[in-house]
Design a protein around this motif. Structure first.
Motif, mmCIF file in Angstrom:
data_model
loop_
_atom_site.group_PDB
_atom_site.id
_atom_site.type_symbol
_atom_site.label_atom_id
_atom_site.label_comp_id
_atom_site.label_asym_id
_atom_site.label_seq_id
_atom_site.Cartn_x
_atom_site.Cartn_y
_atom_site.Cartn_z
ATOM 1 N N UNK A 92 0.841 -1.204 0.000
ATOM 2 C CA UNK A 92 0.000 0.000 0.000
ATOM 3 C C UNK A 92 0.878 1.256 0.000
ATOM 4 N N UNK A 93 1.923 1.234 0.792
ATOM 5 C CA UNK A 93 2.819 2.400 0.876
ATOM 6 C C UNK A 93 3.439 2.697 -0.484
ATOM 7 N N UNK A 94 3.952 1.634 -1.143
ATOM 8 C CA UNK A 94 4.576 1.816 -2.443
ATOM 9 C C UNK A 94 3.559 2.297 -3.479
ATOM 10 N N UNK A 95 2.363 1.700 -3.468
ATOM 11 C CA UNK A 95 1.335 2.094 -4.428
ATOM 12 C C UNK A 95 0.893 3.535 -4.207
ATOM 13 N N UNK A 96 0.786 3.936 -2.940
ATOM 14 C CA UNK A 96 0.387 5.301 -2.610
ATOM 15 C C UNK A 96 1.413 6.302 -3.134
ATOM 16 N N UNK A 97 2.699 6.008 -2.909
ATOM 17 C CA UNK A 97 3.757 6.907 -3.377
ATOM 18 C C UNK A 97 3.724 7.024 -4.896
ATOM 19 N N UNK A 98 3.619 5.872 -5.566
ATOM 20 C CA UNK A 98 3.613 5.885 -7.031
ATOM 21 C C UNK A 98 2.413 6.650 -7.576
ATOM 22 N N UNK A 99 1.228 6.412 -6.996
ATOM 23 C CA UNK A 99 0.024 7.090 -7.476
ATOM 24 C C UNK A 99 0.102 8.594 -7.263
ATOM 25 N N UNK A 100 0.621 9.018 -6.109
ATOM 26 C CA UNK A 100 0.699 10.449 -5.827
ATOM 27 C C UNK A 100 1.710 11.134 -6.743
ATOM 28 N N UNK A 101 2.852 10.504 -6.930
ATOM 29 C CA UNK A 101 3.913 11.116 -7.742
ATOM 30 C C UNK A 101 3.494 11.207 -9.209
ATOM 31 N N UNK A 102 2.760 10.215 -9.697
ATOM 32 C CA UNK A 102 2.353 10.216 -11.102
ATOM 33 C C UNK A 102 1.038 10.952 -11.342
ATOM 34 N N UNK A 103 0.487 11.559 -10.281
ATOM 35 C CA UNK A 103 -0.701 12.383 -10.449
ATOM 36 C C UNK A 103 -1.980 11.611 -10.686
#
Length: 394
Positions: A365-376
């Motif tokens: 979840x942490x990794x997915x959250x970071x990726x989703x936020x960074x990629x907009x």
């Protein structure tokens, strides 16, 4: 939803990438931390990296990422990524977290991550204001996830201690029972010889399947421990080290020192090497499972291996094994207590397995959250605290 920036920019145009350098001058009271791939590894009186840089594991812990929150010395096992004027330092840290850098490492015996592999990555780069909003959002949400993970780790540590106490169940619940040397309770205590035959393949099934005795230590490989095809010239000597089902095998050298397992039909007929002590319990006096639990117990391991459980000894002798003191109970009672120990350990291991799955889910979840936020993929200004820990409880 925020519309992602469509123009992707290679990181080499917005980051300065360089390798750290070896630090030969270390002092305990140095003003600056020496940073390795996984975090601080010492202190020194000088710095070679400014705060706000991202440190990336180059070798060893390849792809591990740390944000330098103060000036530091970046060691030679890291790559230093210093953001240019168009990048916020904390956003850069999360951007690199989203890049899954371990996957870029060379697929060799010693994986290596290079600056050039990172430099060619391309990402959409939003405005500085948007970068800071994303970084603030991720600071808050990853802190929540990390706090939940810390609580789970604390629970797991408590379960681990409980498990160790269960392994001492036998001695604690047999007060006043006479202690007898293992040498008197075994029909055979021996080790093999060097260089016999081929290796039996790795076989973790030798260890308790339902109640693994050592869940927090690396499972030993029995390659180099158990041999087959003994030459005819050595047959008489080898006969003593021939494995029978129910024999206890105790590691006596290196990282395997102190390990114990019970042999099953898979290795019956094989022969132990010089790295293993074979203990054949007298079945009229001692149950094999009972023996294995007692050898694996913290009390026995402390005496056998050093001053603490899993101590520092790397070499055991046959007299060490023979001197292990075993509480003598009727075999029927040994079997009953063994069943009780297995039930308790099985229940604890089930709880620990659940915690490990939850921790893995949190990491995903942490990794997915970071990726989703960074990629907009979503608007961070409206996403605070929503759905980041659904289905995961401490």
């Amino acid at each position: 939803m925020t519309t992602p920036t469509t123009t992707e920019i290679a990181l080499k145009w917005v980051l300065t990438l360089r390798s750290g350098t070896s630090c030969s001058e270390r002092t305990e009271d140095g003003a600056f931390p020496v940073m390795g791939a996984a975090g601080p590894i010492g202190r020194t009186s000088r710095a070679n990296t400014r705060s706000g840089s991202t440190l990336i594991g180059r070798v060893g812990t390849v792809g591990a990422i740390n944000l330098a929150r103060e000036e530091c010395w970046a060691s030679d096992n890291v790559i230093v990524a210093s953001p240019g004027p168009t990048l916020d330092s904390t956003y850069t840290y999360y951007l690199l977290m989203s890049a899954r850098l371990p996957e870029l490492a060379s697929k060799t015996a010693q994986p290596l991550l290079t600056a050039s592999a990172i430099a060619g990555l391309r990402f959409p780069i939003p405005s500085l204001d948007e970068q800071r909003r994303i970084a603030d959002f991720l600071d808050a949400e990853t802190a929540r996830l990390d706090a939940l993970a810390a609580a789970m780790n604390s629970q797991d540590a408590a379960l681990k201690q409980r498990r160790l106490r269960v392994l001492d169940f036998a001695s604690e619940h047999a007060p006043g029972t006479p202690l007898v040397r293992l040498g008197y309770l075994s029909s055979l205590v021996t080790s093999g010889s060097r260089g016999w035959g081929d290796f039996v393949s790795d076989t973790g099934s030798l260890f308790f399947r339902s109640a693994n005795l050592y869940p927090d230590r690396v499972q030993p490989k029995l390659t180099n421990l158990v041999y087959v095809q003994v030459p005819a010239a050595a047959a008489s000597e080898a006969q003593r080290s021939r494995i029978e089902p129910g024999d206890a095998l105790v590691g006596i050298t290196g990282a395997n020192a102190g390990w114990v397992c019970l042999a099953n039909d898979e290795v019956a007929g094989g022969h132990v090497s010089q790295h293993v002590c074979l203990v054949r319990p007298d079945k009229n006096q001692i149950n094999g499972d009972w023996l294995a639990f007692l050898i694996a117990s913290p009390a026995t391991q402390s005496k056998l291996m050093g001053n603490q459980y899993g101590g520092t000894k790397t070499q055991l002798s046959l007299p060490d094994i023979r001197e292990i003191r075993i509480p003598v109970l009727p075999v029927e009672q040994q079997v009953q207590m063994t069943h009780a120990i297995k039930r308790q350990i099985g229940a604890i291991d089930s709880q620990r397995l659940l915690r490990q799955r939850q921790l893995a889910l949190l990491a995903e979840r942490r990794q997915a959250l970071i990726t989703a936020a960074v990629t907009g993929q979503f608007d961070v200004t409206t996403a605070i605290g929503r759905n980041v820990t659904d289905g995961v409880t401490a």
